[in-house]
Design an enzyme around this catalytic site. Structure first.
Site, PDB file in Angstrom:
ATOM      1  N   ASP A 156       4.103  35.651  31.783  1.00 50.94           N
ATOM      2  CA  ASP A 156       3.486  36.806  32.453  1.00 50.94           C
ATOM      3  C   ASP A 156       3.868  36.895  33.924  1.00 50.94           C
ATOM      4  O   ASP A 156       4.163  37.975  34.436  1.00 50.94           O
ATOM      5  CB  ASP A 156       1.952  36.718  32.362  1.00 50.94           C
ATOM      6  CG  ASP A 156       1.462  36.694  30.932  1.00 50.94           C
ATOM      7  OD1 ASP A 156       2.115  37.312  30.083  1.00 50.94           O
ATOM      8  OD2 ASP A 156       0.442  36.042  30.672  1.00 50.94           O
TER       9      ASP A 156
ATOM     10  N   GLU B 116       1.249  32.067  33.892  1.00 51.38           N
ATOM     11  CA  GLU B 116       0.760  33.000  32.889  1.00 51.38           C
ATOM     12  C   GLU B 116      -0.729  33.213  33.130  1.00 51.38           C
ATOM     13  O   GLU B 116      -1.429  32.317  33.605  1.00 51.38           O
ATOM     14  CB  GLU B 116       0.983  32.460  31.478  1.00 51.38           C
ATOM     15  CG  GLU B 116       2.426  32.490  31.023  1.00 51.38           C
ATOM     16  CD  GLU B 116       2.532  32.445  29.511  1.00 51.38           C
ATOM     17  OE1 GLU B 116       2.631  33.527  28.902  1.00 51.38           O
ATOM     18  OE2 GLU B 116       2.525  31.335  28.963  1.00 51.38           O
TER      19      GLU B 116
ATOM     20  N   LYS C  19      -4.113  34.775  31.000  1.00 47.10           N
ATOM     21  CA  LYS C  19      -4.572  35.254  29.703  1.00 47.10           C
ATOM     22  C   LYS C  19      -6.069  35.566  29.736  1.00 47.10           C
ATOM     23  O   LYS C  19      -6.858  34.812  30.301  1.00 47.10           O
ATOM     24  CB  LYS C  19      -4.303  34.204  28.624  1.00 47.10           C
ATOM     25  CG  LYS C  19      -2.832  33.831  28.456  1.00 47.10           C
ATOM     26  CD  LYS C  19      -1.991  35.011  28.012  1.00 47.10           C
ATOM     27  CE  LYS C  19      -0.551  34.614  27.795  1.00 47.10           C
ATOM     28  NZ  LYS C  19       0.313  35.774  27.472  1.00 47.10           N
TER      29      LYS C  19
END
Length: 290
Positions: free
Chosen positions: A103, A123, A125
């Site tokens: 990401d 990342e 989430k």
């Protein structure tokens, strides 16, 4: 691999000197003053945008070094990195253009030999909308009569990227992979949320129906979360030495959202640790007078 580990141990003293230099340089810089105004602290800023701010800050603090940002790493690159360690590794590839896309992308620094070395992979989430649903008075489930939704397994796909980056960095002594988690599936404390009608719903952090943190801690060998684990851990068992590449897993714990400035600070900290570990291999650039 033992020879690789022994070489790393021998370089420890050289890197310690360079680590001190990097730490002092980081402290003497102007830091992050002015980067985050009121508008920039929005929860809506993506981890990718924060990564660009991180690389801008690194370029200001370490003028002698060259940095780059990229969004993905090809599987064939990972295989090539593995082959350099042992020719039997990195042999299998079915889709020639396959790649991993974290990401927040990947930040790298160029070493004294002109090679790009990974400083940071991030990342972010979100899993579990129970808090938002309760606050809005929405009920869930097949018959829309439940306060809580059983957690899914989507977050487990993060293991793939973590494993691939670990393969790519198998020859390194650091693993700067950060996983930012938010949502009701990553609680570390029990919380109570009030519905619009006044009824209070309790979310227990140790509920097997909700919590998915245990599905991720294999990526950090069960070591503490919300902890900088960037430096690889070397452990001995009998006559063997193992190198552990542990992801640094961060969660809000109470179901809250990450503030962009908080994420930025953690990303800068881990990037700086990466530079310290690589210190002796950046020596020529860091000692160059401008």
């Amino acid at each position: 691999m033992e020879n690789c580990y022994n070489t790393t141990v021998k370089n420890t003293m050289a890197k310690k000197t360079q680590s001190t230099r990097l730490t002092n340089q980081h402290k003497e810089s102007q830091g992050v003053v002015g980067i985050f105004g009121d508008g920039a602290k929005s929860h809506d800023i993506t981890v990718g945008k924060i990564s660009h701010l991180v690389i801008e800050q690194l370029e200001k603090e370490f003028l002698q070094l060259s940095f780059r940002y990229r969004t993905s790493i090809k599987k064939e690159e990972i295989n090539e990195a593995l082959k350099k360690i042992d020719p039997e590794l990195g042999q299998t590839l079915f889709v020639s253009n396959s790649s991993i896309i974290p990401d927040g992308g990947i930040i790298e620094v160029k070493d004294d030999n002109g090679n790009w070395r990974v400083l940071l992979v991030t990342e972010a989430k979100h899993q579990g909308k129970d808090i938002e649903n309760i606050q809005k008075g929405n009920q869930v489930g097949k018959n829309n009569n439940q306060d809580l939704m059983a957690a899914g397994n989507a977050i487990e796909r993060s293991h793939k990227n973590i494993s691939e980056i670990a393969n790519f960095m198998l020859y390194e002594s650091h693993f700067p992979y950060i996983l930012f988690l938010e949502g009701s599936n990553f609680l570390t404390e029990t919380i109570s949320i009030k519905r619009p009608d006044g009824r209070v719903v309790t979310l227990n952090y140790n509920s097997g129906m909700l919590n998915r943190l245990d599905r991720l801690t294999s990526a950090n060998y069960g070591m503490p979360i919300n902890t900088n684990l960037c430096k690889n851990k070397f452990v001995k068992h009998k006559d063997k030495t193992f190198m552990l590449q542990a992801a640094s897993i961060y969660t809000q714990g109470n179901g809250g959202k990450w503030d962009a400035k908080e994420m930025f600070d953690i990303m800068i900290e881990i990037s700086t640790i990466s530079l310290q570990v690589l210190g002796s291999e950046l020596f020529k650039q860091l000692t160059k007078r401008k």
